[in-house]
Every structure is written in C-alpha cells, then in structure tokens.
Scaffold this active site. Structure first.
Site, PDB file in Angstrom:
ATOM      1  N   ASP A 351      41.003  35.565  31.914  1.00  0.00           N
ATOM      2  CA  ASP A 351      40.578  35.631  33.312  1.00  0.00           C
ATOM      3  C   ASP A 351      39.150  36.331  33.527  1.00  0.00           C
ATOM      4  OD1 ASP A 351      40.970  35.398  36.113  1.00  0.00           O
ATOM      5  OD2 ASP A 351      43.189  34.934  35.486  1.00  0.00           O
ATOM      6  N   HIS A 381      40.633  37.975  40.749  1.00  0.00           N
ATOM      7  CA  HIS A 381      41.560  36.898  40.502  1.00  0.00           C
ATOM      8  C   HIS A 381      42.098  37.233  39.354  1.00  0.00           C
ATOM      9  CE1 HIS A 381      42.150  33.045  38.645  1.00  0.00           C
ATOM     10  NE2 HIS A 381      41.958  32.509  40.031  1.00  0.00           N
ATOM     11  N   ASN A 478      41.813  22.432  41.485  1.00  0.00           N
ATOM     12  CA  ASN A 478      42.426  22.519  42.243  1.00  0.00           C
ATOM     13  C   ASN A 478      41.876  20.973  43.281  1.00  0.00           C
ATOM     14  OD1 ASN A 478      43.931  24.447  42.447  1.00  0.00           O
ATOM     15  ND2 ASN A 478      42.073  26.104  43.002  1.00  0.00           N
ATOM     16  N   SER A 542      45.795  27.896  40.255  1.00  0.00           N
ATOM     17  CA  SER A 542      45.676  29.423  39.334  1.00  0.00           C
ATOM     18  C   SER A 542      47.177  30.343  39.636  1.00  0.00           C
ATOM     19  CB  SER A 542      44.383  30.055  40.154  1.00  0.00           C
ATOM     20  OG  SER A 542      43.566  29.752  39.639  1.00  0.00           O
TER      21      SER A 542
END
Lengths: 607, 467
Positions: A351, A381, A478, A542
């Site tokens: 990430d 994030h 998404n 996520s």
C-alpha cells in the site's frame, strides 16, 4: 453462415510479448422460438437440451426464446423442437441489416473526390488484434468501432434533470460530443488476412472513460469500455524481465543495446521469486511507439518478457457515513476475538506507507521499506488499511482492528497524490518488487487494497505466491456494477472483496463480477488517521479487503498450521449469501467451523 | 405556437428550402445545387397554395400519431428532435421499476433491444435519419413530413447496422402493444424467420401499418423476407427524375415508390453512416451537411420508406378515424402513376402523392396486379398462366389483354373475363399460340369498379425468356 465463434487473438498491441485475454464474440448461430403464453420456458429448455437461452417478452404473455444451437444439432432436432408443446413459431434467428445508405459510389456523379494524399499522421493504436482462421470472406465483415460511452437515459430524461439544450450524449464528465472532437478513423475493417487494427492520430487525447470499443461481426458484437482496451500506463516507460545467468553478463549487452537505441535504463532490481532481474527503462521520446520498442526489447538476449509500466490506484473513496464500527460484528470478528486477537500472525500490507508511530498501531508495524523512490512516509491510505487489520483494542482511542494483536509488514509500493491524499498511484515495477518481498518473507496473508489493469508480471508473481500457500486479499474495485474488472482482484486465486454497508446492502460503487467472491464492511468504516487521535470514516473496497485480511489473521491464529490459501478457501466457502446482488458475506465463525477450530464464543448470540 | 401556425411555418420552410443552395458536400460533378428537400413537391407536399389549402381544409386539428422507428435508435439530443416529437410512455417513470408492468424497466421513450436497456441512443446514424424524415420539428433545415408524429424509438440494430430477427419480433410487439399506429422497418435481409414474421402479422392484424423498405440490392423482393410479407407496405425508391432508383429492389411485393436518392435528414452526433456501412469510395465526413454536421445526406430505400411512414402518419393525424392499414391503402390507391404505365413490378402503384391521399376516399379502392406469368398446359397445347390480384371496393369485373411491345395500342383480348375478385391467384390461362408474331408483349390486367373506374396492371413478357 458456418458455426463459429470469432476469436480475437491478443486484443491489445501495447504488450506484444504478452497477449491479453483473447476476445471471443458470442455464437453466431442463434435459433428462436415463440412460446405461447403460459408455457414453462425452463421446462421447454430442459426438454430440448437448450442452454444459455434469453427470453424476450412478446405481447399478451407470449415470449421469444433465443438460444445458440449449431447447424448440425439444429437440423437433427429442429422437427421435434419446433413441434414441442407451446411452440407457436420456430426458426433460425436471422441477422437483418439496415437498408441504407446506398454506397455513393453507385452514382458516379455523386462520388466524392479522393482525399488528397498527405503524409500519414503518426497513429496511436487503440485496438490491434489478429482474427483466428484464414477465411478472408468471414474476416471481411468484422469491424471495430470507437463509440462514445453513452450517458444513461436517467441523466438526460430524469425528472430532476430535464434534458438541457446542447446536452452531452456521452457519460458524465466527458467532453461534449466526444465523437465530434476526434479527427481520424473511428472505424476499421479487418484486412483479408484477418488483421484488425484501430488507431487514432497520435496526440489525440481519448479519455478512456468516455469511449467504448465495439468489435462487430454482423449481428455478433461485443462492446467494452476503452479503459479495458487501453489500460493506464506510464508513458514512455517499459519493464523488462531479464533472466539471471551465471556471471550476470546479460546486463552488459542490454546496456549497449539501450545506449544505441535511445533507451535509458532507469533501474535494475532483482526479483528473487522469479530468479530474474527487473529492469525499468525509459524511451527517449515518451510519445514514441511503445509496442515497437517492446518488440525490439523482447528480442534481446536474456530478456524473457517486456511490458508497459501499468499504473494502479488505491481503492478508497472519502465518503463519511455514520460513525459505526459494524465491520467487526458483521464479519464475526467480534466473536472470534473472544478466543483470539491474532497474536503471532503477520499480514503484508502492500500500500502507501503506514504511520507506525500512531497510537493505534504502536508495536504492530514492521517492514516499512519504500519501493517507490519517494521515501518512507506515514500515509492516510496505508494507515487506514493497517488499522482495520490490527489497530489496538481497548486503548481508549479510535476503534479497533479485526485482529488487534496481529502485526503488519508495511511495504510501500504506492505514493499518495499529495501528502494528505487518500488517492495514490502504484506501478507494475513497485508492486512486483513488493510481491517479491512478501513472498520472500513467507507472510501468510498479503493485503492489496488497490487495482488497475491486467499485468502479466504481477499475475505471475501472484500465482507464485498462491502456490506457496499465501493468501492474496484484494479490493474488488470502486468502478460500480458495470465497471471493468480490476486487477489483482480479478486474477484467479485472489480473494476479491466487495464493499457492503452496515445493513449488508451492496455499496453502489463496488465493482461486481464473477471474480468478486465475497463482501465485507466498506461503507463509512472508522480508520486511524496519521498524526491524529480521532478516526476518520472511509468507504471503499480497500476497507472491505482490509476487514477480510484481519479476519484471516484471526483464523490463522486459531489454526496455526493452516496456510493462507486454506483460510482463504474456508472464508470463500463459508460466506453467507448476499442481499441485493451483493457478493456473499464474510462469516468468520462459519469459516472457523469449516477449519474445525470454531471457538465456543461463536455459538453465542452475536453481541 | 398553435398547430395552425406550425403548418404555416412548415409550408414557408418548404418554399424557402426548395430554393436553398448547397453549402457543403457535393462534388466535382455537382455543379447544380441540391435543394435540401427536393422531393417535397414530387409527393404533393410543396408549398403551392393548393397544398396549403388541402392541409388547411383537411387538417385543421392534426392529432398526435405514434410512429415506431425500429432501427438503430435515435439521437434524442438532436435539436430538431425535441421531446415534443417523441413518444413518451405515460405509464413509466425513471425510478428503476417496471411501473407499467410491461416487462421493460424504465421504457420511457422506447427500448434498446441490442443492449437490453432503456436507452435507445443511435450509435449508427440510420435511425435518426428515419425519425427526422418522419417527425423532425419545424424550424430546422430538414423538417419532418408530420410535425404531429411522435417517434417511438426501438433500437434493434447495432452500431454497424445489424440486428436479430428475435429482437425485431419483440420490438414489433412492443410497438403494437404500446399504441404505435405506423411501424417503419427500414431493414431486412434474405430471411426474416417465422417468429419475426408472426410478430409483423400480429401488428397488421391489429390495424397497425407496417412500412418496409424494398432493399437496395437491385434484385427481386421475392427473395427478401420482410419486404415480401403479405400486408406489408413495401416501398421502392425514386430519384429526382421520378425514375426508380437503380439500386432499389423490385418485385410483386413493391406497393409504392417514394423519393430515396440524395435525401437530407438529421445526423446523429458522432456518426458517419456511410463510413460505418463500409462503403468503398467515400471520404469520411463527406455526407455531413451544415454547421456542426447536424444534417446528413444519403440514399436508400430506407429513406423512401421513412417518407411513406411520415406521410401515412400525416394521413392519420389529419383523418383520425382511419386505421393504419386503411391509411396505407389510401396512399397506395392515390399514388401517381409512373413510367412504365400501370401497376408494375418496379414502382408498384406509383409515386406517393400525399395531397391526393389527404382528400381520397378510404372506402373506394380498385386493385390490379400481375405477380407472375408462367407456361402451362402440355407441349402440344401450351398455355400461358397469369397470376395476380384483381379486386375493388365494388368489384365490377376484370379482363386481360395483350399488345406487342412494338405496337402498344394493338390490344388483343386474351383469356376469359373475370366476374369475381382474385387475391394472389390465377387471373387467366390462355392458349400460348394466341400471342403470335413478336416475342415481346405487354400484358395488361384491367380491374373495373361498378362505377366504371378502372385500374390497370402491366407486365412485360418476353416469350423467348419464358421457361
């Protein structure tokens, strides 16, 4: 018309060394029956061995049922099928066409002068494929068209949105009438040898979300968003995989070749899992012909693969919802936590960087290596994902992770768009090295809350990790129900996770599709924020993926001998049916039972 | 704007349009300007006082009429196709539900059978041309024939112009069950399939007028599924000289002819119909006309069919008591005879004449048609067998006669006079040796109504070519 499926071999020119999915157009031989009102369609299909049928309503309760059936089968069964109970009409499903325009060439006086001969403009390939077979007549009818992505009827005729004058036919956010802006070919026919190539003048900017590519062979067609045909790539960059050889002399040859062809070697790093070296190169002209360059590079000694540097994005929306840590309850993590807190299990988090000093994560974060070249950082994030997996419980701040005493190894392969941004970019090369690191560390669970185009290098590494028993958990993406598949989620063997809200309703932006196996909390979930005590609420697949990685850690703690893939299979097989089109819901207790380690707390009523 | 004012406007536009000059397109051979609506006065729709009087007299209060355009969809964002020109499903709302329980969710303006959704947007350009010829709003460069027509957009053809017979069947049933009175089918191929044919039959039986294009292969419609269906109003195309267009199909099913060469209509944005149809000699963009390429010029029986559909809907708007099928027969009966004379295989009953149809009597009709001529009898006593149709609203009788092609006035009665009507059957059988001398003859079937009105059908017979 002969019975055939048209197969396009290699639908994409960007990576000649590694062909994308072959594109198969549907069957061309369809039959259609009209069934009288009240006829049981399923029973009719079963009686006649019909599969893959579609039903269209006709007036008065009658229906048209169409189905593929090869000529030989049709000839043999036609009589019986057409005289079956309830059949009112029965025939091949003829392919019709429009009756205009008549070609202007038929009327010589109206023929337009031929276009003046000019220097061919440089082109950018959008679609480049080879049709299978050698039938030039069959090839002649095949065409590829570039069409504006349609706006929904709702956006034009919706009550709240009456059709504005000069409204846009394209999708929201697309330039007005994208079709008019494009100068150059929007349509191409296959050549007699079956080559099908659509190109636009180089420099024509095409927003992938605003266009569809339609491949059509008369009545058989397939329409896909351009974003699938033309993945997001780093312009002018390429990746080479160079096989390691005794003495390591290959690199010398490559350097000479690069120097003489205007190619700069940016970086060479070993990928131990593949026993090879990953070489990142840049073309001198970023707008140059990447496919040609890749083809040349492929031919160099020792180079086993050449491909573009694809770009990926983290899969989060900043979309605050009501404060509610419902994910732990929904996944069964709450009940499993009465038996274990995940101690002893480590999850790889590929990430952005993780804020290892955050009070919620103190003592839980290892690793911290940076593969992006931008330096280590504590980003929003990565910290959110790590927190959902392993944030401390009962420490008086924030919420708590699914496995509050598990550890995470942060592997920074993505760089936030700005220091405080949730959005982040990742690349083929950084993700390949991150996966290589995770494989070397033998971590049982690898969380990848990110997505992007299909990538042969990553596909190889992911398959390798899975073969080592490592579970890869990925965000479904998404892009909504109609969006293109997102990778790595769509690779086989990856546990792809869609997002649902606290009522187990699917999150509208969650990607769907066959590859999305399960779903978990991902709407307005509480996550730690770097440098802040108060949590934020985020939405996205996520977040959903991180929930599942955390639950997987709990299960591994309950059954220490199990492999990640074993746990993944248990989670997949035990998931509960989802509502409203949502993929199956993760159920930690059911998975534990499947692994034979269900704690007594699972038998208690949910908290 | 009142309806009457719209009519005045459309009349004035026709007047001005006929004098307009070409501003783009054309070519080296096109020194003469192409008026935008050259065809209007060929079908009795010019701006002469007579027509205006006819419209004022017979169309004081035109009613909305739904016309289903089963095609590639329509560009419902075209300024000349505003929402007022579209059929809107009053029973449906855009709330994700099937509010009218017809099996189609959100079918507000029609349906897209290709993609299975409620968005029949035109990604090929063909359907928008058709819809515009029928119903484009007055004020643009190519106003439609009937401003009171309401277009029901049913997309069954994909972006390359191809579509399935099963989708056609579902679309025709959609049109019939949702109130369409005219269905335009500018599509087809050699086969149609039984399911499609049955749906078309149901529509005709319900009184819906089904207008089909004859096709552009310059061949016999006998081998062209949809156009050959009984009861379909099949349309051939004519050019600026009122001759049958060279590309138009011919045959016994051709009922009427309408202009179909160099027809200007609306262009769906982002489309170039001729380019995507795979034309060999064509410069992309050459057929687009006007600022922003809002208009497009093309040829084909597709557009001739659209002009007939628009005219039929105009009849229905002006004479609301007619059924669709009656309007179709009125158009056929009032068609203007073209060369060659008589009802024939090339242009059917002749060229569309809207003015004549507006004042025609739907109760009155005389039919004569020769479908085929064949050899019969034995080798010793050969006969000539003529099949066709002869009928009338008050059938008085029919006779067949023949004349050598070189002496077209030397008529010779052949076969026995008919006292009863015949539908697609044998109208005469006579001794082949009656036709002595020349090889080429003209056969004429004359139907007489009880009031003495007649209709003649002609057939050119070459005895050497007889089977």
């Amino acid at each position: 018309m002969n019975a055939r499926c048209l197969t396009l071999l290699g639908a994409l020119a960007l990576a000649p060394a590694v062909l994308a999915d072959p594109l198969t157009l549907g069957p061309s031989e369809l039959r259609v029956v009209e069934l009288a009102a009240g006829t049981d369609v399923e029973a009719f299909a079963a009686r006649n061995g019909i599969e893959g049928f579609e039903v269209q309503p006709l007036g008065g309760g009658a229906v048209a049922v169409r189905f593929p059936m090869e000529e030989g089968v049709w000839r043999a069964h036609r009589e019986a099928l057409c005289s079956d109970h309830g059949v009112a009409g029965c025939s091949s499903d003829a392919c019709l066409r429009d009756l205009g325009p008549e070609t202007p060439a038929a009327d010589a006086a109206r023929a337009e002068p031929p276009a003046p001969v000019t220097e061919p403009a440089p082109e950018a390939a959008i679609f480049d494929a080879q049709l299978s077979g050698t039938d030039a007549t069959a090839h002649a009818a095949v065409r590829v068209l570039l069409l504006p992505h349609r706006a929904s009827l709702e956006s034009v005729f919706g009550a709240a949105n009456p059709a504005p004058s000069g409204a846009v036919a394209g999708a929201a956010g697309c330039p007005a009438v994208p079709g008019e802006a494009l100068r150059g070919p929007r349509m191409a026919s296959a050549s007699p040898d079956g080559h099908l190539r659509l190109a636009t003048p180089n420099g024509t900017h095409l927003e992938p979300g605003c266009w569809d590519v339609l491949v059509v062979d008369r009545c058989v067609s397939q329409r896909r968003p351009l974003s699938e045909q033309r993945p997001d790539i780093e312009p002018g960059h390429a990746l080479l995989l160079v096989e390691a050889r005794p003495g390591g002399k290959t690199a010398v040859g490559l350097e000479q070749f690069a120097a003489s062809h205007g190619i700069t070697i940016l970086e060479s790093t070993p990928i131990k899992a593949l026993d090879a070296t990953l070489v990142r190169v840049a073309l001198t002209d970023p707008a140059g012909d990447l496919p040609a360059a890749l083809g040349l590079l492929m031919q160099q000694p020792g180079v086993s693969a050449a491909q573009p540097e694809f770009r990926y994005q983290t899969s989060t929306h900043n979309d605050p919802f009501a404060w509610m840590n419902y994910g732990a309850q929904q996944t069964g993590a709450d009940r499993l936590q009465l038996a274990t807190s995940g101690a002893g299990v480590t999850v790889a988090v590929i990430d952005t960087g993780v804020d290892a000093g955050h009070a919620e994560l103190v003592g839980r974060v290892g690793g911290g290596s940076d593969l992006t070249g931008y330096g280590t950082s504590g980003d929003r994030h990565g910290t959110a994902v790590a927190g959902l997996i392993a944030a401390a419980a009962d420490n008086g701040i924030g919420a708590y992770g699914m496995a509050p005493e598990a550890k995470v190894v942060s592997i920074k392969a993505c760089e936030p768009e700005s220091p405080t941004s949730l959005g982040a970019r990742c690349w083929s090369s950084t993700l390949a090295r991150a996966l290589d690191a995770a494989i070397a560390l033998k971590l049982p669970v690898i969380n990848m809350s990110l997505g992007g185009p299909r990538d042969p290098l990553l596909e190889r590494l992911i398959a390798l990790a899975a073969s080592h028993g490592q579970l890869i958990v990925a965000a479904a993406g998404n892009a909504g129900p109609d969006g293109p598949p997102s990778y790595p989620a769509a690779y086989p063997g990856v546990l792809a996770v869609g997002a649902i809200d606290s009522h187990a309703r699917p999150w509208p932006n969650s990607s769907r599709g066959e590859s999305v196996a399960v779903s978990a909390a991902g709407v307005g979930v509480p996550v730690p924020v770097p440098g802040e005590t108060y949590p934020a609420q985020l939405s996205g697949t996520s977040m959903a993926a991180a929930h599942v990685s955390g639950v997987a850690a709990l299960l591994l703690a309950l059954k220490p001998g199990a492999s990640g893939t074993e746990v993944g299979l248990a989670l997949r097989a035990s998931a509960r049916p989802g509502a409203g089109g949502a993929p199956a819901l993760i159920d930690g207790c059911a998975a534990a039972a499947r692994l034979g380690v269900a704690p007594t707390s699972c038998a208690e009523a949910p908290k | 704007v009142s309806v009457r004012a719209l009519w005045a406007l459309i009349a004035s536009l026709m007047c001005c349009a006929s004098g307009a000059t070409e501003e783009s397109g054309g070519g080296p051979g096109s020194s003469a300007p192409y008026p935008d609506r050259w065809w209007a006065d060929h079908i009795g729709l010019d701006a002469s006082s007579a027509t205006t009087d006819v419209l004022a007299q017979h169309c004081a209060a035109p009613q909305p009429v739904t016309v289903a355009v089963i095609d590639t969809g329509i560009d419902y964002l075209h300024p000349d196709l505003p929402r007022t020109q579209l059929w809107v499903n009053a029973g449906e709302k855009l709330n994700g539900l099937d509010n009218d329980h017809d099996g189609y969710v959100g079918d507000l303006i029609g349906w897209n059978f290709v993609d299975g959704d409620n968005n029949p947007f035109d990604d090929a350009g063909h359907g928008t041309l058709i819809a515009g010829l029928i119903a484009a709003a007055p004020g643009g460069r190519s106003p439609g024939i009937n401003p009171s027509a309401r277009i029901m957009a049913l997309k069954v053809l994909n972006a390359a112009g191809y579509g399935r017979s099963s989708d056609l069947a579902a679309a025709v049933d959609f049109a019939r069950t949702h109130g369409a009175r005219v269905i335009n089918l500018s599509l087809g191929d050699a086969e149609l399939g039984e399911v499609g044919a049955r749906a078309v039959r149901r529509a005709i039986d319900a009184g819906v007028l089904v207008v089909a294009a004859a096709g552009n292969q310059a061949r016999d419609t006998h081998d062209f599924g949809l156009a050959d269906l009984d009861g379909v109003l099949t349309v051939a195309a004519t050019d600026r000289d009122d001759r049958r267009a060279k590309f138009a199909n011919w045959g016994r099913s051709v009922r009427i002819a309408a202009p179909g060469v160099d027809i200007l209509g609306l262009r769906a944005r982002g489309t170039d119909l001729i380019a995507t149809s795979g034309a060999a000699v064509y410069r992309p963009g050459a057929a687009s006309v006007g600022p922003e390429g809002r208009y497009y010029r093309a040829s084909g029986t597709s557009f001739a069919a659209a002009i007939v559909s628009g005219s039929a809907s105009l009849l229905l708007s002006c004479r609301p008591t007619l059924t669709g099928v009656e309007a179709g027969r009125l158009l056929v009966q009032s068609a203007r005879e073209l060369e060659p004379k008589g009802v024939n295989l090339q242009t059917g009953y002749g060229l569309l004449d809207v003015r004549a149809a507006l004042t025609g009597d739907e109760k009155f009709w005389v039919e004569a048609q020769i479908d085929a001529v064949a050899l019969g009898g034995s080798a010793e006593a050969p006969t000539i067998v003529v099949t066709g149709t002869t009928d009338a609203s008050a059938f008085g009788g029919a006779r067949l006669r023949a004349a050598p092609e070189s002496y077209p006035d030397d008529w010779l009665d052949v076969g026995a006079p008919l006292a009863t009507a015949v539908h697609a059957g044998k109208v005469a059988e006579f001794d082949a040796r009656t036709l002595r001398g020349p090889h080429r003859w003209i056969l004429e079937l004359v139907t007489t109504n009880s009031d003495g009105k007649t209709r003649a059908a002609r057939y050119a017979l070459d005895l050497r070519a007889a089977p």
